[in-house]
Design a protein around this motif. Structure first.
Motif, short mmCIF file in Angstrom:
data_model
loop_
_atom_site.label_atom_id
_atom_site.label_comp_id
_atom_site.label_asym_id
_atom_site.label_seq_id
_atom_site.Cartn_x
_atom_site.Cartn_y
_atom_site.Cartn_z
N GLU A 31 6.04 77.27 -67.56
CA GLU A 31 4.67 77.75 -67.36
C GLU A 31 3.87 76.77 -66.51
OE1 GLU A 31 0.90 79.47 -69.97
OE2 GLU A 31 2.81 78.94 -70.94
N SER A 32 3.13 77.31 -65.57
CA SER A 32 2.29 76.49 -64.69
C SER A 32 1.03 77.27 -64.35
CB SER A 32 3.05 76.11 -63.42
OG SER A 32 3.41 77.27 -62.69
N GLU A 33 0.20 76.69 -63.49
CA GLU A 33 -1.08 77.32 -63.17
C GLU A 33 -0.92 78.54 -62.27
OE1 GLU A 33 -3.57 74.36 -61.48
OE2 GLU A 33 -3.78 73.19 -63.33
N SER A 34 0.17 78.61 -61.53
CA SER A 34 0.35 79.73 -60.61
C SER A 34 1.82 80.05 -60.43
CB SER A 34 -0.29 79.42 -59.25
OG SER A 34 0.36 78.31 -58.65
N ILE A 35 2.09 81.23 -59.91
CA ILE A 35 3.45 81.66 -59.59
C ILE A 35 3.53 81.83 -58.08
CG2 ILE A 35 5.21 83.43 -59.90
CD1 ILE A 35 3.98 84.10 -62.57
N LYS A 171 -2.44 86.39 -61.86
CA LYS A 171 -3.35 87.21 -62.67
C LYS A 171 -2.56 88.08 -63.64
CE LYS A 171 -7.12 87.45 -59.30
NZ LYS A 171 -7.90 88.32 -58.38
N GLN A 172 -1.43 88.59 -63.18
CA GLN A 172 -0.59 89.41 -64.06
C GLN A 172 -0.05 88.59 -65.22
OE1 GLN A 172 2.41 91.71 -62.07
NE2 GLN A 172 3.64 91.96 -63.92
N TRP A 178 2.88 84.77 -69.77
CA TRP A 178 3.73 84.09 -68.79
C TRP A 178 5.20 84.51 -68.90
CZ3 TRP A 178 3.09 80.90 -64.67
CH2 TRP A 178 4.23 80.23 -64.20
N GLU A 179 5.73 84.48 -70.09
CA GLU A 179 7.17 84.72 -70.26
C GLU A 179 7.61 86.11 -69.80
OE1 GLU A 179 10.60 84.48 -73.75
OE2 GLU A 179 8.66 83.49 -74.01
N PRO A 180 6.94 87.18 -70.24
CA PRO A 180 7.38 88.50 -69.76
C PRO A 180 7.20 88.68 -68.25
CG PRO A 180 5.36 88.68 -71.05
CD PRO A 180 5.87 87.30 -71.24
N THR A 181 6.16 88.06 -67.69
CA THR A 181 5.94 88.18 -66.25
C THR A 181 7.03 87.47 -65.46
OG1 THR A 181 3.54 88.27 -66.56
CG2 THR A 181 4.33 87.70 -64.37
N VAL A 182 7.36 86.24 -65.86
CA VAL A 182 8.40 85.49 -65.16
C VAL A 182 9.76 86.14 -65.36
CG1 VAL A 182 9.64 83.29 -65.13
CG2 VAL A 182 7.15 83.31 -65.18
#
Length: 245
Positions: A31-35, A171-172, A178-182
């Protein structure tokens, strides 16, 4: 697909190179501030060999083990050759030519030990060479580390498109977690890698290894991206593992 276009352009622009791998890298699952968008990397057999030779040469120079003789190199005064010291006349006494059985045994024993020592040295040298070869081919060597490759950081798109894409993904992640998005993001990257492999292998004679690079999930991602044949050829230690391992 921008990844396909960029990869195809690099390959087409270097017809004398034998490309063996393509990777999408630079995106961490932590996890970080942005993807951000991944980087595209490619490497060829020739570029890998050239970079390794250059690195080996630099290491030799740093250690003072440069094999080239310096310009001011001079032979030792006692070295053989013209201009060296004249050989001294040696007179052997008759008694000195007497060889006893004990002398024979000692000499034979010394010869045996020397032969054994040479055999051991050869075995050790062979083992060391095998280990170095294995290390050079392993997944954690420079051969499969995209950040070390000759074409290591190709942007898939430029700003402002890259920034807009990163902001939307960030934003998503804030909205859905974080985890489901990544996780969905990596599923997309794996699909892109598979598509790249299929498209480019149709255009080239090489069996390109295309994968998503991430140290934390390296083995899992290789199993998802590569074909069974590629796994058994390049990473046989992984081909026997179940995908969920």
């Amino acid at each position: 697909m921008t990844a396909l276009r960029h990869a195809a352009e690099v390959i087409a622009g270097h017809p004398d190179q034998d490309f063996y791998a393509i990777a999408l890298h630079g995106v961490s699952t932590e996890e970080s501030e942005s993807i951000g968008m991944p980087l595209l990397a490619l490497n060829s057999v020739q570029a890998l060999e050239r970079d390794r030779l250059s690195e080996s040469r630099e290491q030799l120079v740093e250690r003072g083990e440069d094999t080239d003789e310096p310009a001011d190199y001079e032979d030792r005064p006692d070295a053989e050759g013209e201009g060296g010291l004249e050989p001294e006349a040696v007179t052997l006494e008759a008694d000195s030519m007497v060889i006893t059985e004990t002398d024979d045994e000692d000499e034979e024993s010394f010869d045996d030990e020397s032969a054994d020592g040479e055999d051991l040295d050869e075995v050790l040298a062979s083992l060391e060479a095998d280990l170095e070869e294995d290390d050079a081919e392993s997944f954690y060597s420079d051969k499969w580390e995209p950040s070390d490759w000759h074409w290591s950081s190709i942007d898939l798109c430029e700003d402002p498109a890259a920034t807009l894409w990163s902001e939307a993904m960030t934003k998503q992640a804030a909205r859905e977690g974080w985890e489901p998005t990544v996780k969905r993001y990596y599923h997309t990257l794996v699909a892109v890698a598979r598509s790249l492999r299929e498209e480019l292998n149709e255009r080239t004679k090489a069996d390109l290894v295309v994968y998503v690079a991430d140290e934390e999930h390296a083995e899992k991602l290789l199993q998802l991206c590569l074909t069974d044949k590629q796994l058994s050829t390049y990473f046989p230690q992984l081909s026997s593992l179940p995908e969920g391992a």
